[in-house]
Design a protein around this motif. Structure first.
Motif, PDB file in Angstrom:
ATOM      1  N   ALA A 536      -9.931 -20.379  -4.181  1.00  0.00           N
ATOM      2  CA  ALA A 536      -9.887 -20.804  -5.585  1.00  0.00           C
ATOM      3  C   ALA A 536      -8.953 -19.900  -6.380  1.00  0.00           C
ATOM      4  CB  ALA A 536     -11.291 -20.790  -6.181  1.00  0.00           C
ATOM      5  N   GLY A 537      -9.051 -18.586  -6.177  1.00  0.00           N
ATOM      6  CA  GLY A 537      -8.151 -17.674  -6.873  1.00  0.00           C
ATOM      7  C   GLY A 537      -6.701 -17.897  -6.497  1.00  0.00           C
ATOM      8  N   LEU A 538      -6.450 -18.180  -5.221  1.00  0.00           N
ATOM      9  CA  LEU A 538      -5.082 -18.453  -4.773  1.00  0.00           C
ATOM     10  C   LEU A 538      -4.533 -19.712  -5.437  1.00  0.00           C
ATOM     11  CD1 LEU A 538      -2.664 -18.022  -2.869  1.00  0.00           C
ATOM     12  CD2 LEU A 538      -3.958 -19.222  -1.098  1.00  0.00           C
ATOM     13  N   LEU A 539      -5.335 -20.769  -5.492  1.00  0.00           N
ATOM     14  CA  LEU A 539      -4.871 -22.015  -6.102  1.00  0.00           C
ATOM     15  C   LEU A 539      -4.606 -21.836  -7.595  1.00  0.00           C
ATOM     16  CD1 LEU A 539      -7.258 -24.434  -4.216  1.00  0.00           C
ATOM     17  CD2 LEU A 539      -4.769 -24.425  -4.037  1.00  0.00           C
ATOM     18  N   ARG A 540      -5.466 -21.077  -8.275  1.00  0.00           N
ATOM     19  CA  ARG A 540      -5.237 -20.835  -9.703  1.00  0.00           C
ATOM     20  C   ARG A 540      -3.943 -20.051  -9.931  1.00  0.00           C
ATOM     21  NH1 ARG A 540     -10.881 -19.172  -9.644  1.00  0.00           N
ATOM     22  NH2 ARG A 540     -12.220 -20.928 -10.277  1.00  0.00           N
ATOM     23  N   ALA A 541      -3.610 -19.159  -8.995  1.00  0.00           N
ATOM     24  CA  ALA A 541      -2.369 -18.401  -9.131  1.00  0.00           C
ATOM     25  C   ALA A 541      -1.143 -19.237  -8.775  1.00  0.00           C
ATOM     26  CB  ALA A 541      -2.423 -17.154  -8.240  1.00  0.00           C
ATOM     27  N   CYS A 542      -1.327 -20.288  -7.967  1.00  0.00           N
ATOM     28  CA  CYS A 542      -0.195 -21.122  -7.547  1.00  0.00           C
ATOM     29  C   CYS A 542       0.181 -22.155  -8.602  1.00  0.00           C
ATOM     30  CB  CYS A 542      -0.528 -21.822  -6.234  1.00  0.00           C
ATOM     31  SG  CYS A 542      -0.457 -20.745  -4.783  1.00  0.00           S
ATOM     32  N   GLY A 543      -0.793 -22.618  -9.392  1.00  0.00           N
ATOM     33  CA  GLY A 543      -0.498 -23.631 -10.404  1.00  0.00           C
ATOM     34  C   GLY A 543       0.630 -23.224 -11.328  1.00  0.00           C
ATOM     35  N   PRO A 544       0.593 -22.036 -11.947  1.00  0.00           N
ATOM     36  CA  PRO A 544       1.698 -21.637 -12.836  1.00  0.00           C
ATOM     37  C   PRO A 544       3.044 -21.543 -12.122  1.00  0.00           C
ATOM     38  CG  PRO A 544      -0.247 -20.273 -13.211  1.00  0.00           C
ATOM     39  CD  PRO A 544      -0.531 -21.085 -11.988  1.00  0.00           C
ATOM     40  N   LEU A 545       3.045 -21.274 -10.823  1.00  0.00           N
ATOM     41  CA  LEU A 545       4.319 -21.209 -10.098  1.00  0.00           C
ATOM     42  C   LEU A 545       4.987 -22.575 -10.050  1.00  0.00           C
ATOM     43  CD1 LEU A 545       3.509 -18.889  -7.060  1.00  0.00           C
ATOM     44  CD2 LEU A 545       4.574 -18.299  -9.226  1.00  0.00           C
ATOM     45  N   ILE A 546       4.187 -23.629  -9.882  1.00  0.00           N
ATOM     46  CA  ILE A 546       4.765 -24.979  -9.829  1.00  0.00           C
ATOM     47  C   ILE A 546       5.384 -25.339 -11.173  1.00  0.00           C
ATOM     48  CG2 ILE A 546       4.237 -27.404  -9.442  1.00  0.00           C
ATOM     49  CD1 ILE A 546       1.917 -26.466  -7.647  1.00  0.00           C
ATOM     50  N   LEU A 600      -4.819 -25.635   2.941  1.00  0.00           N
ATOM     51  CA  LEU A 600      -4.579 -25.015   1.640  1.00  0.00           C
ATOM     52  C   LEU A 600      -3.653 -23.804   1.779  1.00  0.00           C
ATOM     53  CD1 LEU A 600      -8.058 -25.121  -0.144  1.00  0.00           C
ATOM     54  CD2 LEU A 600      -6.043 -26.513  -0.578  1.00  0.00           C
ATOM     55  N   LEU A 601      -3.808 -23.026   2.846  1.00  0.00           N
ATOM     56  CA  LEU A 601      -2.914 -21.898   3.051  1.00  0.00           C
ATOM     57  C   LEU A 601      -1.474 -22.365   3.252  1.00  0.00           C
ATOM     58  CD1 LEU A 601      -5.023 -19.601   5.409  1.00  0.00           C
ATOM     59  CD2 LEU A 601      -4.487 -19.219   3.012  1.00  0.00           C
ATOM     60  N   ILE A 602      -1.299 -23.440   4.001  1.00  0.00           N
ATOM     61  CA  ILE A 602       0.047 -23.994   4.195  1.00  0.00           C
ATOM     62  C   ILE A 602       0.634 -24.425   2.858  1.00  0.00           C
ATOM     63  CG2 ILE A 602       1.319 -25.943   5.160  1.00  0.00           C
ATOM     64  CD1 ILE A 602      -0.431 -25.790   7.602  1.00  0.00           C
ATOM     65  N   ALA A 603      -0.160 -25.132   2.053  1.00  0.00           N
ATOM     66  CA  ALA A 603       0.324 -25.589   0.757  1.00  0.00           C
ATOM     67  C   ALA A 603       0.683 -24.407  -0.143  1.00  0.00           C
ATOM     68  CB  ALA A 603      -0.732 -26.468   0.087  1.00  0.00           C
ATOM     69  N   ALA A 604      -0.163 -23.372  -0.159  1.00  0.00           N
ATOM     70  CA  ALA A 604       0.116 -22.204  -0.995  1.00  0.00           C
ATOM     71  C   ALA A 604       1.402 -21.513  -0.543  1.00  0.00           C
ATOM     72  CB  ALA A 604      -1.055 -21.225  -0.937  1.00  0.00           C
ATOM     73  N   HIS A 605       1.583 -21.413   0.761  1.00  0.00           N
ATOM     74  CA  HIS A 605       2.797 -20.789   1.268  1.00  0.00           C
ATOM     75  C   HIS A 605       4.024 -21.608   0.881  1.00  0.00           C
ATOM     76  CE1 HIS A 605       5.249 -18.521   4.210  1.00  0.00           C
ATOM     77  NE2 HIS A 605       4.313 -17.616   4.062  1.00  0.00           N
ATOM     78  N   GLN A 606       3.906 -22.905   0.928  1.00  0.00           N
ATOM     79  CA  GLN A 606       5.016 -23.774   0.548  1.00  0.00           C
ATOM     80  C   GLN A 606       5.319 -23.637  -0.947  1.00  0.00           C
ATOM     81  OE1 GLN A 606       4.582 -27.655   2.190  1.00  0.00           O
ATOM     82  NE2 GLN A 606       6.218 -28.549   0.970  1.00  0.00           N
ATOM     83  N   ILE A 607       4.294 -23.486  -1.763  1.00  0.00           N
ATOM     84  CA  ILE A 607       4.501 -23.279  -3.196  1.00  0.00           C
ATOM     85  C   ILE A 607       5.265 -21.980  -3.433  1.00  0.00           C
ATOM     86  CG2 ILE A 607       3.309 -22.769  -5.368  1.00  0.00           C
ATOM     87  CD1 ILE A 607       1.084 -24.685  -4.376  1.00  0.00           C
ATOM     88  N   LEU A 608       4.863 -20.914  -2.766  1.00  0.00           N
ATOM     89  CA  LEU A 608       5.528 -19.627  -2.940  1.00  0.00           C
ATOM     90  C   LEU A 608       6.991 -19.686  -2.508  1.00  0.00           C
ATOM     91  CD1 LEU A 608       2.611 -17.379  -1.713  1.00  0.00           C
ATOM     92  CD2 LEU A 608       3.754 -17.132  -3.913  1.00  0.00           C
ATOM     93  N   LEU A 609       7.257 -20.353  -1.400  1.00  0.00           N
ATOM     94  CA  LEU A 609       8.636 -20.444  -0.917  1.00  0.00           C
ATOM     95  C   LEU A 609       9.511 -21.218  -1.890  1.00  0.00           C
ATOM     96  CD1 LEU A 609       8.006 -21.093   2.864  1.00  0.00           C
ATOM     97  CD2 LEU A 609       9.042 -19.073   1.847  1.00  0.00           C
ATOM     98  N   GLY A 610       8.993 -22.366  -2.347  1.00  0.00           N
ATOM     99  CA  GLY A 610       9.773 -23.152  -3.288  1.00  0.00           C
ATOM    100  C   GLY A 610      10.025 -22.408  -4.590  1.00  0.00           C
ATOM    101  N   ALA A 611       9.011 -21.675  -5.076  1.00  0.00           N
ATOM    102  CA  ALA A 611       9.170 -20.924  -6.311  1.00  0.00           C
ATOM    103  C   ALA A 611      10.198 -19.807  -6.167  1.00  0.00           C
ATOM    104  CB  ALA A 611       7.822 -20.339  -6.734  1.00  0.00           C
TER     105      ALA A 611
END
Length: 750
Positions: A536-546, A600-611
């Motif tokens: 949950a904390g990871l997803l909340r941190a990924c939202g602003p990156l998108i 979810l880990l894959i999605a978070a990693h993809q968010i970080l890479l794109g950002a």
């Protein structure tokens, strides 16, 4: 294959029992019967048992011997500390709290310190009990040193464990495969490419070879492995869609941007593979940086030239896939160079991704230690739990003046698990085994009496049988046979009766009760709850990156909005990966559908890479049309909103409630085919390039053949697919909780 693996594991257990038995018996018999020094004999007996049996030091024979020799100074300090603090119960308890926490927390440093920690705990435990005899410290240290040295010699010369394939060579094979596919020299199916990437999973890598330490080389090698797996997944997707075939054809045409980039990307893969094989550092990243820049410039010129034919959007999407693969190779190349060189470097862009390259070694260690010093870290949980349990056990044993009270702490050390369910299962089996073993030991002591010659004859074969059959047959056998071993050993050191077996039962019951109580009070669910909270904390941190990435690409004028900061999300990602790794090691509760946390880990990693790479390579030279910019920001808000909704679903599941209200779960999606990994390896911007439909994104993208819009749309659509599958899975998981009560399966071994 599984039968061969089982035979190999059985052989390793038997060989280990031979090594531990020989090392323990050699020191014990020599000191007890040759020099008449019982204290020397006791420490030389338990030192090999502690580091060879109680500890799970990974690696080949030479690697394990090296770890044991490095652990020896620490063991000497712990024995000294325990001997000094044995003067008072309260001092020994405080020492146990500190030592217990520090050694258990050492797991953050990697698998080798984590493996040696239980044995080191035993060194302090042995020394911190009465009688308080500081004048015997020299004998204790001599016995410990002898036992460790004998075990190290046995590890090297007696049926040594052969070394496994290093992570570097496994990575080199995977990178070479990717290079051959990109160059068109090899044609592989998507399944074969994904299988090649799956060989780099940490679960498929021997623990001693896993790049899990805080050092610069370990971090870089781990990052290189993730980049290689991401690249292979990208190639699998490009093969599925036929885009790789089209890219290889386009690379033969002089007017194609792929001609500029594809050969360079394939060539860098070959250089990285060769560097990993030989250990020679690969060239710097500037050449590939320039090639990626030239590729993007050509794409922009093609779409901006009014005299040129309009570039079809499918062609731009294919180029976006190549660009994402090139960025994966760029990260791979830099990481391999750092892993082979290991020295500090000037800043490398993006600095947030390669921050460790310019950090000193003390800072890297401090960051690893401090970063896990949080209630959200499962490593912190485990260290606190074991420290409290050992401290309480030492307090009870001292207050009640239990005979052989160190067995109380040994029971806590060997029977505690990360969940209360596992702990209870282990305790039940251990109690049954100890009861049978105590009866047999009592009968033996009554029959043999004070005939130490009989005990001497029985000890060595008894150790060999116990150390071999215990791990093979389960914890009940291990505890029962070990009870017989300690009975025959202590009967030779001091006069003993059947009451020794009785004391063993009392101590094990006391230690089991303390361990179970601490398991109930301190994070009883293990990683099951923590994986939800960290996700949950990871997803909340990924939202602003998108949203931040879309804002950066659509800012007016271009470049006026800085890229989103990824460091908070990177920290959350490390905590989530740690929680997920422990979660996968724990038995799954029956009645649980098993949320697909790996997706979810894959999605978070993809968010970080794109950002990180979209603002670097896709920042437009001139402002986007207002309608297109608003479309991009609206879709980014939609995808970010899905991450926040998923975070709420994680929290609701942690509370055992129903799913939160929101839009209906998209059709399809189930558990990820790659579930069960320890770290994400999801694709970059092209890992899930969009099919005709765009689930969750209500409006079609504007028909503008602009590289920035096409690359951003590919990234957002791929993320939407990943998050949709994870959301569908999470919405079914709470319903499983409301069904029949959860019960724990019995683990296969101790």
């Amino acid at each position: 294959m599984r039968a061969e693996s089982s035979r190999a594991e059985r052989a390793q257990i038997v060989h280990r029992s031979l090594r531990v038995t020989l090392a323990a018996a050699a020191g014990f018999y020599t000191f007890l019967y040759g020099l008449d020094e019982p204290l020397l004999a006791l420490y030389s007996l338990f030192a090999p048992i502690a580091l060879g049996l109680l500890s799970s030091v990974p690696g080949s024979g030479r690697q394990r011997a090296a770890v044991m020799l490095k652990a020896l100074p620490v063991g000497l300090v712990l024995v000294t500390l325990g001997t000094v603090l044995a003067v008072e119960t309260w001092a020994a308890v405080l020492g146990m709290l500190v030592v217990g926490f520090v050694l258990a927390y050492a797991a953050v440093a990697g698998p080798r310190p984590a493996g040696a920690a239980p044995g080191l705990q035993l060194f302090y435990i042995l020394a911190c009990f009465p009688p308080y005899e500081p004048d015997t410290l020299g004998l204790r240290l001599a016995g410990l040193t002898t036992g460790v040295l004998l075990l190290a010699l046995c590890e090297v010369f007696l049926l040594p464990q052969p070394p496994g394939e290093t992570y570097r060579h496994s990575l080199a094979r995977a990178v070479a495969t990717a290079g051959d596919v990109l160059a068109g020299r090899t044609v592989l199916t998507p399944g074969a490419l994904r299988a090649e990437g799956a060989r780099l999973r940490l679960s498929n890598v021997p623990p001693a070879e896993r790049p899990a330490g805080p050092r610069r080389a370990d971090r870089a090698l781990s990052q290189a492995g993730t980049a290689a797996r991401r690249l292979l997944e990208q190639l699998a997707h490009l093969t599925e869609t036929g885009q790789l075939r089209d890219l290889l054809r386009a690379a033969d045409r002089t007017d194609s941007p792929a001609r500029w980039l594809l050969p360079r990307v394939a060539g860098r893969c070959g250089e990285c593979a060769e560097g990993l094989r030989t250990g020679q550092a690969v060239p710097g990243p500037r050449g590939l940086d320039e090639a990626i820049g030239a590729f993007q410039d050509m794409r922009v010129r093609q779409t901006a030239d009014p005299a040129a034919d309009e570039v079809p959007v499918p062609v731009l999407r294919r180029q976006a896939g190549l660009l994402a693969a090139a960025e994966s190779v760029r990260v791979l190349e830099i990481s391999v160079r750092i892993a082979l060189d290991g020295r500090r470097t000037p800043p490398i862009e993006p600095r947030e991704l390669f921050w460790y390259t310019e950090a000193s070694a003390p800072r890297l260690w401090l960051r690893r230690l401090v970063g896990n010093m949080t209630p959200r870290s499962v490593q912190f949980h485990n260290a606190v739990r074991i420290a409290l349990a050992l401290g309480a056990a030492r307090l009870v044993a001292g207050a009640l003046d239990l005979t052989h009270g160190f067995w109380v702490l040994l029971a806590v050390l060997t029977l505690s698990r990360t969940t209360v369910g596992e702990t209870w299962t282990a305790i039940r089996a251990a109690m049954a085994g100890n009861l049978v073993g105590a009866v047999a030991a009592g009968a033996l002591l009554i029959t043999v009496g004070q005939r130490t010659d009989t005990d001497a004859v029985l000890l060595a074969p008894g150790m060999l049988i116990a150390f071999a059959l215990g791990p093979l047959l389960g914890i009940a056998w291990a505890q029962g046979l070990f009870t017989l071993v300690v009975a025959t050993a202590f009967a030779q050191i001091a006069p003993a009766s059947w009451q020794l077996a009785e004391a063993r039962i009392v101590d094990v019951v006391t230690g089991s009760a303390i361990g179970l109580l601490c398991g109930l009070l301190a994070w009883p669910a293990g990683a099951r709850r923590e994986v939800r909270r960290t996700m949950a904390g990871l997803l909340r941190a990924c939202g602003p990156l998108i949203e931040g990435t879309a804002t950066t690409l659509t800012a007016v004028p271009p470049g006026s909005a800085p890229p989103a900061q990824t460091l908070p999300a990177l920290h959350r990602l490390r905590l989530a990966e740690s929680a997920y790794a422990q979660f996968r090691s724990e038995p799954a509760p029956e009645g649980s559908s098993g949320a697909d946390w790996h997706a979810l880990l894959i999605a978070a990693h993809q968010i970080l890479l794109g950002a990180q790479w979209l603002p670097r390579f896709d920042l437009p030279g001139r402002a986007l049309p207002p309608d297109a910019a608003e479309w991009a920001r609206a879709d980014a808000r939609t995808v970010a909103g899905r991450t926040y909704r998923l975070a709420e679903l994680c929290v609701e599941g942690d509370r055992g409630g129903s799913a939160v209200a929101g839009e209906e779960s998209p059709a399809g999606g189930g558990a990820s085919a790659m579930a069960g990994e320890e770290s994400p390896a999801g694709g970059g911007a092209s890992a899930g390039s969009p099919a005709p439909e765009r689930p969750g994104l209500s409006r079609p993208p504007p028909p503008l053949p602009l590289p920035t819009l096409v690359d951003l749309d590919s990234w957002l659509t791929s993320l939407t697919r990943q998050l949709s599958r994870a959301e569908a899975d999470l919405r079914t998981e709470p319903r499983a909780r409301s069904g029949r009560p959860i019960s724990f399966r019995r683990p296969a071994g101790p």
